[in-house]
Every structure is written in structure tokens, then in C-alpha cells.
Design an enzyme around this catalytic site. Structure first.
Site, PDB file in Angstrom:
ATOM      1  N   THR A 146       0.792  -1.298   0.070  1.00  0.00           N
ATOM      2  CA  THR A 146       0.105   0.175  -0.021  1.00  0.00           C
ATOM      3  C   THR A 146       0.933   1.138  -0.061  1.00  0.00           C
ATOM      4  O   THR A 146       0.542   2.248  -0.483  1.00  0.00           O
ATOM      5  CB  THR A 146      -0.924   0.113   1.143  1.00  0.00           C
ATOM      6  OG1 THR A 146      -1.659  -1.210   1.194  1.00  0.00           O
ATOM      7  CG2 THR A 146      -1.872   1.049   1.256  1.00  0.00           C
ATOM      8  N   THR A 186       3.687 -21.684  20.707  1.00  0.00           N
ATOM      9  CA  THR A 186       2.370 -21.515  21.196  1.00  0.00           C
ATOM     10  C   THR A 186       1.609 -20.639  20.304  1.00  0.00           C
ATOM     11  O   THR A 186       2.104 -19.689  19.733  1.00  0.00           O
ATOM     12  CB  THR A 186       2.724 -20.646  22.739  1.00  0.00           C
ATOM     13  OG1 THR A 186       1.370 -20.354  23.088  1.00  0.00           O
ATOM     14  CG2 THR A 186       3.815 -19.544  22.903  1.00  0.00           C
ATOM     15  N   GLN A 187       0.367 -20.964  20.534  1.00  0.00           N
ATOM     16  CA  GLN A 187      -0.621 -20.143  19.785  1.00  0.00           C
ATOM     17  C   GLN A 187      -0.848 -18.662  20.359  1.00  0.00           C
ATOM     18  O   GLN A 187      -1.441 -17.609  19.633  1.00  0.00           O
ATOM     19  CB  GLN A 187      -1.965 -20.697  19.618  1.00  0.00           C
ATOM     20  CG  GLN A 187      -1.912 -21.945  19.020  1.00  0.00           C
ATOM     21  CD  GLN A 187      -3.366 -22.781  18.950  1.00  0.00           C
ATOM     22  OE1 GLN A 187      -4.086 -22.274  19.219  1.00  0.00           O
ATOM     23  NE2 GLN A 187      -3.108 -23.878  18.593  1.00  0.00           N
ATOM     24  N   CYS A 188      -0.269 -18.529  21.742  1.00  0.00           N
ATOM     25  CA  CYS A 188      -0.448 -17.219  22.212  1.00  0.00           C
ATOM     26  C   CYS A 188       0.492 -16.057  21.767  1.00  0.00           C
ATOM     27  O   CYS A 188       1.661 -16.595  21.434  1.00  0.00           O
ATOM     28  CB  CYS A 188      -0.285 -17.256  23.694  1.00  0.00           C
ATOM     29  SG  CYS A 188      -1.189 -18.448  24.663  1.00  0.00           S
ATOM     30  N   ASP A 215       1.103  -6.904   5.101  1.00  0.00           N
ATOM     31  CA  ASP A 215       0.437  -8.007   5.535  1.00  0.00           C
ATOM     32  C   ASP A 215       1.670  -9.233   5.661  1.00  0.00           C
ATOM     33  O   ASP A 215       1.308 -10.100   6.950  1.00  0.00           O
ATOM     34  CB  ASP A 215      -0.387  -8.697   4.422  1.00  0.00           C
ATOM     35  CG  ASP A 215      -1.582  -7.966   4.214  1.00  0.00           C
ATOM     36  OD1 ASP A 215      -2.096  -7.066   5.121  1.00  0.00           O
ATOM     37  OD2 ASP A 215      -2.273  -7.928   3.284  1.00  0.00           O
ATOM     38  N   SER A 235       1.896  -7.740  -0.709  1.00  0.00           N
ATOM     39  CA  SER A 235       2.724  -8.741   0.034  1.00  0.00           C
ATOM     40  C   SER A 235       2.292 -10.254   0.263  1.00  0.00           C
ATOM     41  O   SER A 235       2.968 -10.920   0.789  1.00  0.00           O
ATOM     42  CB  SER A 235       3.215  -7.916   1.438  1.00  0.00           C
ATOM     43  OG  SER A 235       2.445  -8.289   2.143  1.00  0.00           O
TER      44      SER A 235
HETATM   45  N1  ASP Z   1      -1.999  -5.787   1.105  1.00  0.00           N
HETATM   46  C1  ASP Z   1      -1.050  -5.140   1.528  1.00  0.00           C
HETATM   47  C2  ASP Z   1       0.203  -5.730   1.356  1.00  0.00           C
HETATM   48  O1  ASP Z   1       0.526  -6.278   2.343  1.00  0.00           O
HETATM   49  C3  ASP Z   1      -1.505  -4.350   2.674  1.00  0.00           C
HETATM   50  C4  ASP Z   1      -0.128  -3.362   2.908  1.00  0.00           C
HETATM   51  O2  ASP Z   1       0.415  -2.732   2.387  1.00  0.00           O
HETATM   52  O3  ASP Z   1      -0.519  -2.607   4.183  1.00  0.00           O
HETATM   53  O4  ASP Z   1       0.942  -5.798   0.216  1.00  0.00           O
END
Ligand code: ASP
Length: 345
Positions: free
Chosen positions: A14, A277-279, A91, A59
Site C-alpha cells: 500500500t 505457542t498459539q499465544c 500483510d 505482499s
Molecule cells: N495488502 C497490502 C500488502 O501487504 C497491505 C499493506 O501494504 O499494508 O501488500
């Protein structure tokens, strides 16, 4: 003193997009025009050059081949550049940045990942602050050498050790957290670096890139009611060499015989199984509860307080080294790049 040279590597996400107001869609903009879009950058006390992926990606499409591409851009410019800023979609930023923390061996310069929740052209964008401060951090010098010598992630006024981060929010500007390790720096009226939290650079060798990552791994996330067929399918997936087992709480799992037998068979076959762990916060402590004693007994590796992202990438890194069973366990359970707290183990 000469101004530091900073290289901005734009991979996509983004941050590098602008809204096409006619079609209302987000599209990548030419990063060579960065100075035009953000004229404030000219005021920074450094020389900035840019490198853009030929085709910037969201990403979600990241993978080890792109990790290598980023690492090789850093390698190719390492001699002349003092600090790197990698612009990346948020992401999967924690995965890429964790991977790079392992792949960049003997790193003695800053590599700062950043991105944004809103595009750079948006009125309320968080991109400008993230980008400007990330560049400032990459430029920090102490006695003529870079102050930060590790892979970091900067987002919403905080600098984190990259391999300690997780994306926790798809809406808030504060999108990342590092629940098991304190911030490395905070940006307020002053830019405060907490030197005691920085990675001690004991690596005296020459910088190089570890180029092989082994993607033949699987993830087994436990949930109440998980069936034998599902566990069997994951542990018997073709060609896998390692499994990240996502357990409950402090590393606990069912004590059912079929479950333990399947894990044991996988271990005997030579598959490396790590208990994570999932935590989001806290650590695996095998043997703390009866429900983890059996995992310890059969020889599961403890991930301690490692994040899921760092566990995945550390596993790909260590598997590519073709270590013996014992050496793999020793290496996984110790901190290589500050990714886990050894005192928990
Ligand atoms: N979908 C975008 C990405 O990870 C979200 C971002 O850039 O924050 O490329």
C-alpha cells in the site's frame, strides 16, 4: 562528516500506491518520483537512492524467491550504502523481515522495513511519517558507524526488532506488536533509541547472504476436536522436512495416544518438529504442565517465546544447513539473531 548513503528498496504494498481518482483503484507509482511526492525528504541529512522491484507486488504474493531478491539488492549495494529501508506491504512484512534477519549474515548496517496502512497519496496517510522516520533511523550514526546493525521494522512511531514482530491489526495505524521484546526506539518529539535493547553485534566476519531457504515445511495448528486424519495428513505431507506445531498456552497439547504416536513417527522419520505457542505473548515451557511432558519426552524442539513468523523462517534457514538432529535442536533453541529469549528455555 560525509552524509550517510541510504538505499530505499521498494517491493510493493500500500505504501507505494496512489489512488487513481478516476477509477477509484490503488495503483503502484513510480518510485523514482518519490522526491516529487514527498518533498520533505529533501530536508533529511542523507543521500537517498532508490531501487524498485520491476513489478511491485502485494505482499500476499511474497515468497522466498523475493526474499532472496531483496537480500541480493542489499548485497550488491552493501559496500557503498550505510543504511537500507525496505518498503513492503504490511500483510507479510514480519515474515520477510524475519527471513532477512537470518539470511543477512554478519550484518553491521541497519535494514529497516516499513510500510503503511494508507497509500502515500492519501490525505490521512501514515506512509509519510513511517517512511521519513525509517530513513532517519537508517541514517543514525555513532562514531562514524551505523548505530543500528540489525533488521528492524518501523511502524507508527515504534522501531521493533523485526523477528519479534507480528501484524496484529488490519485497521489501526498501530498494525504491529512485539509482545515478547521491548521497542528498540520510539519516535516522539525526540527520536529515542534504547541502546540496551539493540542486538549486540558479535559477528566480526564479512557480510554475506545465506541464499538457500528450505520451503519444505508444514504447519500444524491444534484446535479442540482436531482429528487423527488431519494430523496424519499434515505430518505425512510429501517431502516435508520440518513442522511448526502450534500448541496451546505454555506449549501444551492433547495427550491422546494416536496423537503422540503420530508425532513420534514423524520424529523417527527425521522430521524436525518445533513447539510454538498459539499465544501472541509468553513462552513455551515444556514440562511445566503434564500436557507438555509427553512432547518433551519424545524430543520436540522448544520454540520458547519465538513468534510464528520467526519460527517459520528460522526453520527454513536451519533446514537448509542440513544439520544433525541434535545440532538442529541446539541451534533452534538458542537465539541466533535475537529472535527468542534463551532464559525461557
Ligand atoms: N495488502 C497490502 C500488502 O501487504 C497491505 C499493506 O501494504 O499494508 O501488500
Amino acid at each position: 562528516m560525509a552524509k550517510p548513503n541510504i538505499l530505499l528498496i521498494y517491493t510493493g504494498g500500500t505504501i507505494g500506491m496512489v489512488k487513481d481518482f478516476e477509477t477509484n483503484t490503488l495503483k503502484a507509482f513510480n518510485f523514482d518520483n518519490l522526491l516529487v511526492r514527498i518533498p520533505e525528504i529533501k530536508q533529511l541529512d542523507c543521500n537517498i537512492s532508490t531501487h524498485s522491484f520491476e513489478e511491485p507486488i502485494d505482499s500476499s504474493n511474497m515468497n522466498p524467491k523475493y526474499w532472496l531478491q531483496i537480500a541480493e539488492v542489499i548485497e550488491g549495494n552493501y559496500a557503498t550504502v550505510d543504511g537500507f529501508v525496505v518498503l513492503h506491504g504490511s500483510d507479510t512484512m514480519s515474515y520477510t523481515a524475519s527471513a532477512l534477519s537470518f539470511m543477512l549474515e554478519n550484518l553491521s548496517k541497519p535494514v529497516i522495513f516499513t510500510g503503511s496502512q494508507l497509500p502515500i497519496g492519501d490525505l490521512r496517510t501514515d506512509a509519510k511519517e513511517n517512511l521519513i522516520t525509517a530513513i532517519q533511523i537508517a541514517s543514525l550514526q555513532e562514531s562514524g558507524a551505523p548505530q543500528i546493525k540489525e533488521v528492524c521494522l518501523y511502524f507508527e512511531y515504534k522501531l521493533y526488532r523485526a523477528n519479534r514482530t507480528t501484524k496484529i491489526n488490519a485497521e489501526h495505524f498501530e498494525a504491529f506488536a512485539s509482545l515478547n521484546y521491548p521497542e528498540l526506539a520510539v519516535s516522539g518529539v525526540h527520536l529515542k533509541v534504547f541502546s540496551v535493547n539493540l542486538l549486540e553485534n558479535n559477528e566480526s566476519g564479512t557480510f554475506f547472504v545465506h541464499k538457500n531457504m528450505c520451503p519444505e515445511i508444514a504447519v500444524l495448528k491444534l484446535y479442540p476436536g482436531i482429528t487423527e486424519a488431519v494430523v496424519k495428513a499434515v505430518l505425512n505431507a510429501p517431502n516435508i522436512k520440518g513442522v511448526v506445531l502450534e500448541t496451546y498456552g505454555a506449549g501444551n497439547a492433547p495427550t491422546l495416544k494416536w496423537f503422540v504416536d503420530l508425532l513420534e513417527t514423524a520424529l523417527i522419520k527425521g522430521i524436525r518438529v518445533v513447539n510454538v505457542t498459539q499465544c501472541s505473548g509468553g513462552s513455551v515451557i515444556m514440562g511445566h504442565y503434564e500436557t507438555s511432558m509427553h512432547l518433551q519426552k519424545i524430543g520436540l524442539i522448544s520454540g520458547g517465546d519465538i513468534t510464528f513468523e520467526a519460527a517459520i523462517t528460522k526453520m527454513m534457514y536451519l533446514l537448509s544447513k542440513k544439520l544433525s538432529k541434535e545440532d538442529f535442536k541446539t541451534q533452534f533453541e538458542k537465539s541466533i539473531k535475537g529472535e527468542l529469549t534463551a532464559s525461557f528455555l
